[in-house]
Design a protein around this motif. Sequence first.
Motif, PDB file in Angstrom:
ATOM      1  N   LYS A 185       0.830  -1.207   0.000  1.00  0.00           N
ATOM      2  CA  LYS A 185       0.000   0.000   0.000  1.00  0.00           C
ATOM      3  C   LYS A 185       0.864   1.256   0.000  1.00  0.00           C
ATOM      4  O   LYS A 185       0.620   2.211  -0.723  1.00  0.00           O
ATOM      5  N   LYS A 186       1.940   1.253   0.834  1.00  0.00           N
ATOM      6  CA  LYS A 186       2.817   2.407   0.899  1.00  0.00           C
ATOM      7  C   LYS A 186       3.499   2.651  -0.442  1.00  0.00           C
ATOM      8  O   LYS A 186       3.689   3.777  -0.864  1.00  0.00           O
ATOM      9  N   ALA A 187       3.875   1.583  -1.113  1.00  0.00           N
ATOM     10  CA  ALA A 187       4.601   1.715  -2.371  1.00  0.00           C
ATOM     11  C   ALA A 187       3.760   2.364  -3.452  1.00  0.00           C
ATOM     12  O   ALA A 187       4.289   2.973  -4.368  1.00  0.00           O
ATOM     13  N   THR A 188       2.449   2.215  -3.378  1.00  0.00           N
ATOM     14  CA  THR A 188       1.580   2.764  -4.417  1.00  0.00           C
ATOM     15  C   THR A 188       0.921   4.067  -3.991  1.00  0.00           C
ATOM     16  O   THR A 188       0.131   4.635  -4.732  1.00  0.00           O
TER      17      THR A 188
ATOM     18  N   SER B  93      -5.900  12.942   1.480  1.00  0.00           N
ATOM     19  CA  SER B  93      -4.966  13.664   2.349  1.00  0.00           C
ATOM     20  C   SER B  93      -5.441  15.101   2.506  1.00  0.00           C
ATOM     21  O   SER B  93      -5.790  15.756   1.527  1.00  0.00           O
ATOM     22  N   LEU B  94      -5.415  15.596   3.742  1.00  0.00           N
ATOM     23  CA  LEU B  94      -5.889  16.944   4.036  1.00  0.00           C
ATOM     24  C   LEU B  94      -4.680  17.821   4.365  1.00  0.00           C
ATOM     25  O   LEU B  94      -4.031  17.644   5.399  1.00  0.00           O
TER      26      LEU B  94
ATOM     27  N   ILE C  48       5.248  17.594   4.558  1.00  0.00           N
ATOM     28  CA  ILE C  48       4.086  18.245   5.160  1.00  0.00           C
ATOM     29  C   ILE C  48       3.422  17.306   6.160  1.00  0.00           C
ATOM     30  O   ILE C  48       3.191  16.129   5.856  1.00  0.00           O
ATOM     31  N   LEU C  49       3.115  17.834   7.340  1.00  0.00           N
ATOM     32  CA  LEU C  49       2.332  17.099   8.323  1.00  0.00           C
ATOM     33  C   LEU C  49       0.861  17.328   8.009  1.00  0.00           C
ATOM     34  O   LEU C  49       0.376  18.465   8.062  1.00  0.00           O
TER      35      LEU C  49
ATOM     36  N   GLY D  42       2.067   7.387   6.172  1.00  0.00           N
ATOM     37  CA  GLY D  42       1.451   7.760   7.438  1.00  0.00           C
ATOM     38  C   GLY D  42       0.809   9.131   7.356  1.00  0.00           C
ATOM     39  O   GLY D  42       0.033   9.410   6.447  1.00  0.00           O
ATOM     40  N   ASP D  43       1.166  10.017   8.299  1.00  0.00           N
ATOM     41  CA  ASP D  43       0.595  11.368   8.332  1.00  0.00           C
ATOM     42  C   ASP D  43       1.491  12.395   7.640  1.00  0.00           C
ATOM     43  O   ASP D  43       1.277  13.595   7.797  1.00  0.00           O
ATOM     44  N   LEU D  44       2.474  11.928   6.911  1.00  0.00           N
ATOM     45  CA  LEU D  44       3.395  12.826   6.229  1.00  0.00           C
ATOM     46  C   LEU D  44       3.223  12.737   4.717  1.00  0.00           C
ATOM     47  O   LEU D  44       3.098  11.649   4.159  1.00  0.00           O
ATOM     48  N   LEU D  45       3.220  13.886   4.071  1.00  0.00           N
ATOM     49  CA  LEU D  45       3.156  13.955   2.616  1.00  0.00           C
ATOM     50  C   LEU D  45       4.425  14.626   2.113  1.00  0.00           C
ATOM     51  O   LEU D  45       4.768  15.731   2.554  1.00  0.00           O
TER      52      LEU D  45
END
Length: 201
Positions: free
Chosen positions: A9-12, A78-79, A121-122, A107-110
């Motif tokens: 999931k993280k990879a995509t 993502s917000l 970005i958090l 996770g919560d980081l973009l």
Amino acid sequence: MNDTMQESKKATDTISVKATVLREVLEGAGLHASKDSTLPTLNAVSIEGVEGKLIVRATDRYRLIKGEVVGEGDLSSSLIPLADIKRVITLIKEEKWEREVQLSRVGDLLSVTYNSNTLTILLCSGTFPPSDHLFPDISTPSPIGEVMLNPALLADYGKIIGKKSGIKLIFTGIGKAITVELPENKNIKWSALLMPMRGIN
């Protein structure tokens, strides 16, 4: 969910978008986000990558806008705080070519990567309010006698489409949200709603 599925999931969870297009859609959406920092889920712009599209949403409770652009990949909803949207716009503001921006979430980081530069970005902890169901059926517009609109909010549409184009307002009932139809754009499909001011309606 096992570790293999989580890593998959993280990879995509990454999408790429042309910088000029991303800048335009974020600038337009950012105009509609609330400026009230005490409302973190509204003082933000929602982005989501699905089925070859990046979907961007924003609202200030009086207006709602949704922009769809072509993207490559997928990104979970993502917000992004409005202050960080402005940082992203600054990062790609001078782009005149067709280079791409990569947006990756863990996770919560973009992470926003462009031209060897990366912003981290958090993301906001809340979720953007459900909104797609708010767009009414405009196949049968409703006649109304009169309506009061906030001119400052209307003026922002001019910043999106330019001074040489016009917008169409479609009414579906007294006191109901007004559909704002923006001119066709080769890069962005816009959908927008505007609430009338109280007093007449």
